[in-house]
Design an enzyme around this catalytic site. Structure first.
Site, PDB file in Angstrom:
ATOM      1  N   HIS A 180      -4.000   7.026   0.966  1.00  0.00           N
ATOM      2  CA  HIS A 180      -4.150   5.702   0.360  1.00  0.00           C
ATOM      3  C   HIS A 180      -5.560   5.211   0.688  1.00  0.00           C
ATOM      4  CE1 HIS A 180      -4.095   1.491  -0.271  1.00  0.00           C
ATOM      5  NE2 HIS A 180      -3.965   1.182   0.994  1.00  0.00           N
ATOM      6  N   CYS A 236       0.823  -1.221   0.000  1.00  0.00           N
ATOM      7  CA  CYS A 236       0.000   0.000   0.000  1.00  0.00           C
ATOM      8  C   CYS A 236       0.850   1.262   0.000  1.00  0.00           C
ATOM      9  CB  CYS A 236      -0.919   0.018   1.209  1.00  0.00           C
ATOM     10  SG  CYS A 236      -1.876  -1.479   1.364  1.00  0.00           S
ATOM     11  N   ASN A 252      -9.971  -0.970  -2.596  1.00  0.00           N
ATOM     12  CA  ASN A 252      -8.572  -0.710  -2.243  1.00  0.00           C
ATOM     13  C   ASN A 252      -7.696  -1.259  -3.370  1.00  0.00           C
ATOM     14  OD1 ASN A 252      -5.951  -0.926  -1.198  1.00  0.00           O
ATOM     15  ND2 ASN A 252      -6.638  -1.412   0.863  1.00  0.00           N
TER      16      ASN A 252
HETATM   17  O1  UT7 Z   1      -4.506  -1.129   2.541  1.00  0.00           O
HETATM   18  C1  UT7 Z   1      -4.234  -1.482   3.875  1.00  0.00           C
HETATM   19  C2  UT7 Z   1      -4.737  -2.819   4.095  1.00  0.00           C
HETATM   20  N1  UT7 Z   1      -5.938  -3.084   4.708  1.00  0.00           N
HETATM   21  C3  UT7 Z   1      -6.665  -2.292   5.524  1.00  0.00           C
HETATM   22  O2  UT7 Z   1      -6.423  -1.149   5.736  1.00  0.00           O
HETATM   23  C4  UT7 Z   1      -7.828  -2.939   6.196  1.00  0.00           C
HETATM   24  C5  UT7 Z   1      -7.942  -2.577   7.654  1.00  0.00           C
HETATM   25  N2  UT7 Z   1      -9.013  -3.315   8.300  1.00  0.00           N
HETATM   26  C6  UT7 Z   1     -10.288  -3.174   7.961  1.00  0.00           C
HETATM   27  O3  UT7 Z   1     -10.599  -2.406   7.069  1.00  0.00           O
HETATM   28  C7  UT7 Z   1     -11.322  -3.953   8.726  1.00  0.00           C
HETATM   29  O4  UT7 Z   1     -10.715  -4.639   9.782  1.00  0.00           O
HETATM   30  C8  UT7 Z   1     -12.115  -4.946   7.830  1.00  0.00           C
HETATM   31  C9  UT7 Z   1     -13.044  -4.184   6.910  1.00  0.00           C
HETATM   32  C10 UT7 Z   1     -11.181  -5.793   7.032  1.00  0.00           C
HETATM   33  C11 UT7 Z   1     -12.954  -5.874   8.679  1.00  0.00           C
HETATM   34  O5  UT7 Z   1     -13.824  -5.117   9.503  1.00  0.00           O
HETATM   35  P1  UT7 Z   1     -13.909  -5.423  11.056  1.00  0.00           P
HETATM   36  O6  UT7 Z   1     -14.903  -4.524  11.593  1.00  0.00           O
HETATM   37  O7  UT7 Z   1     -12.517  -5.334  11.621  1.00  0.00           O
HETATM   38  O8  UT7 Z   1     -14.449  -6.900  11.053  1.00  0.00           O
HETATM   39  P2  UT7 Z   1     -13.861  -8.202  11.770  1.00  0.00           P
HETATM   40  O9  UT7 Z   1     -12.738  -8.756  10.985  1.00  0.00           O
HETATM   41  O10 UT7 Z   1     -13.649  -7.934  13.229  1.00  0.00           O
HETATM   42  O11 UT7 Z   1     -15.086  -9.164  11.641  1.00  0.00           O
HETATM   43  C12 UT7 Z   1     -16.357  -8.857  12.248  1.00  0.00           C
HETATM   44  C13 UT7 Z   1     -17.342  -9.895  11.809  1.00  0.00           C
HETATM   45  C14 UT7 Z   1     -16.839 -11.324  11.968  1.00  0.00           C
HETATM   46  O12 UT7 Z   1     -17.954 -12.134  12.322  1.00  0.00           O
HETATM   47  P3  UT7 Z   1     -18.187 -12.577  13.861  1.00  0.00           P
HETATM   48  O13 UT7 Z   1     -16.944 -13.301  14.258  1.00  0.00           O
HETATM   49  O14 UT7 Z   1     -18.371 -11.295  14.591  1.00  0.00           O
HETATM   50  O15 UT7 Z   1     -19.402 -13.422  13.763  1.00  0.00           O
HETATM   51  C15 UT7 Z   1     -16.394 -11.683  10.595  1.00  0.00           C
HETATM   52  O16 UT7 Z   1     -16.428 -13.068  10.337  1.00  0.00           O
HETATM   53  O17 UT7 Z   1     -17.621  -9.723  10.416  1.00  0.00           O
HETATM   54  C16 UT7 Z   1     -17.413 -10.967   9.749  1.00  0.00           C
HETATM   55  N3  UT7 Z   1     -16.953 -10.669   8.396  1.00  0.00           N
HETATM   56  C17 UT7 Z   1     -17.793 -10.478   7.370  1.00  0.00           C
HETATM   57  N4  UT7 Z   1     -19.126 -10.526   7.284  1.00  0.00           N
HETATM   58  C18 UT7 Z   1     -19.679 -10.251   6.093  1.00  0.00           C
HETATM   59  C19 UT7 Z   1     -15.672 -10.507   7.975  1.00  0.00           C
HETATM   60  N5  UT7 Z   1     -15.680 -10.216   6.659  1.00  0.00           N
HETATM   61  C20 UT7 Z   1     -16.986 -10.198   6.265  1.00  0.00           C
HETATM   62  C21 UT7 Z   1     -17.617  -9.943   5.045  1.00  0.00           C
HETATM   63  N6  UT7 Z   1     -18.976  -9.978   5.005  1.00  0.00           N
HETATM   64  N7  UT7 Z   1     -16.946  -9.648   3.921  1.00  0.00           N
END
Ligand code: UT7
Length: 352
Positions: free
Chosen positions: A279, A116, A309
């Protein structure tokens, strides 16, 4: 004193639009979840087997070269930033040279792997070469074709929904105009969290990773090995993984820190920034950073809603779009900043 200026900028986004709803056919996800957590509404996917990261980058490069008012033969150095290269090796730099039809072998082609932050790293490298007088027309490209490397099973949904394909490019040239061009760049790295946002297979670890079997399976009975094993394929170990919350929390801290560092170096304050191009990692990250720095909406460029992204391509794509829409004007103080895999992060201040 010589500075480097962006003399031409271009971007290329593939035609195919993939909406959040389209992804629900393959993944257990929803439009609502993706919008709420990331702000993304749709992304672009390139045409499988017809386009590659290099061909996307080439389209953006052609526009940047034309807008710089030079010929491809004038390019004396190429820098290519991507995490999704056409080949494991060689890198995309030489492929771009070939694709553009540059037959001059006097030029160098450098590939950088800072994910990134790749574009900011590239900008900083180009700036040093121009300041020393080594090169006069550097082509810097950030391009990604993520769609070929994502996990379209439910297990990959946290990563897959975020990423999109695209490319951006700039031509950098020297300028003698007082106070114009790249004023400062700042690069950082912390390898402590290298595996927290990574695609670790295939690699020279051969499936064996820091004493664990987390990412693959060692076979100690043979002296060498292969990069890719059938078991890796069977177990879906050939896709990126991400500790989303750790990345999110660290990004929100590092973005303001590295921007303040650039401001302190140049004696400016956040109020002096005319346009901020972060970014495009996650709209929620950009909004938090904007709030922490108290930068008003009209000064912030966000287009992750349309493109997802695009990693190394995201800053040049957003900057290009802002420039095309008249949001970046001569004399503006432009702030660029990025954070991502490595972890690496960086910033740049440019007087346009
Ligand atoms: O370019 C730099 C690289 N990346 C980033 O900057 C990304 C930084 N991180 C993020 O943007 C966020 O952490 C994400 C968008 C990736 C994820 O959001 P989050 O609020 O941190 O979600 P999480 O990983 O804590 O997951 C919450 C819930 C989980 O379910 P349970 O365990 O609460 O039942 C996941 O399994 O959301 C679930 N989940 C999804 N549900 C629907 C994870 N991905 C998905 C999805 N659709 N695509």
């Amino acid at each position: 004193m010589t500075n480097s200026k962006i003399a031409g900028i271009g971007s290329y986004l593939p035609d195919r639009i993939v909406k959040n709803q389209d992804l629900t056919k393959y993944l257990d996800t929803s439009d609502e979840w993706i919008r709420e957590r990331t702000g993304i509404e749709e992304r672009r996917y390139a045409t499988k087997h017809l386009q590659t990261t290099t061909t996307l980058g080439t389209e953006a490069a052609k526009i940047a070269i034309e807008r710089a008012g030079i010929q491809k033969e004038d390019i004396d150095f190429i820098i290519f930033a991507t995490l999704s290269p056409d080949y494991y090796f060689p890198g995309c730099g030489v492929l771009l040279q070939r694709e553009l039809g540059i037959t001059n072998t006097e030029i160098g082609a450098l590939d950088i792997r800072n994910q990134c932050t790749g574009f900011i790293y590239g900008l900083s490298i180009a700036d040093q070469f121009i300041k020393t007088g080594m090169y006069k027309n550097i082509l810097l490209v950030g391009a990604e074709m993520h769609s070929m490397g994502l996990d379209f099973s439910d297990e990959g949904r946290g990563v897959t929904v975020i990423f999109g394909d695209g490319a951006g490019a700039v031509v950098l040239q020297p300028t003698q105009k007082e106070g114009q061009g790249i004023l400062t760049t700042h690069l950082h790295a912390d390898g402590t969290h290298a595996e927290e946002l990574a695609m670790i297979n295939p690699g020279s670890h051969g499936g064996y990773h820091v004493g664990t079997e987390k990412y693959g399976y060692p076979d100690p009975s043979v002296p060498g090995g292969v990069f890719v094993t059938q078991k890796m394929l069977d177990d879906g170990l050939l896709a990126p993984n991400m500790s989303g919350q750790l990345v999110f929390k660290t990004a929100v801290a590092k973005f303001p820190e590295v921007i303040r560092e650039a401001l302190a170096k140049t004696g400016y304050t956040t109020a002096d920034i005319d346009i901020f191009v972060p970014h495009q990692a996650n709209l929620r990250i950009s909004q938090m950073v904007q709030k922490l720095l108290r930068i008003p909406d009209e000064k912030v460029v966000n287009n992750i809603q349309k493109y997802g992204n695009t990693t190394a391509a995201s800053i040049p794509i957003a900057l290009c779009e802002a420039w095309e829409n008249g949001r970046v004007k001569d004399g503006d103080l432009v702030c660029l900043a990025a954070f991502g895999s490595g972890f690496t992060w960086g910033s740049a201040l440019i007087r346009w």
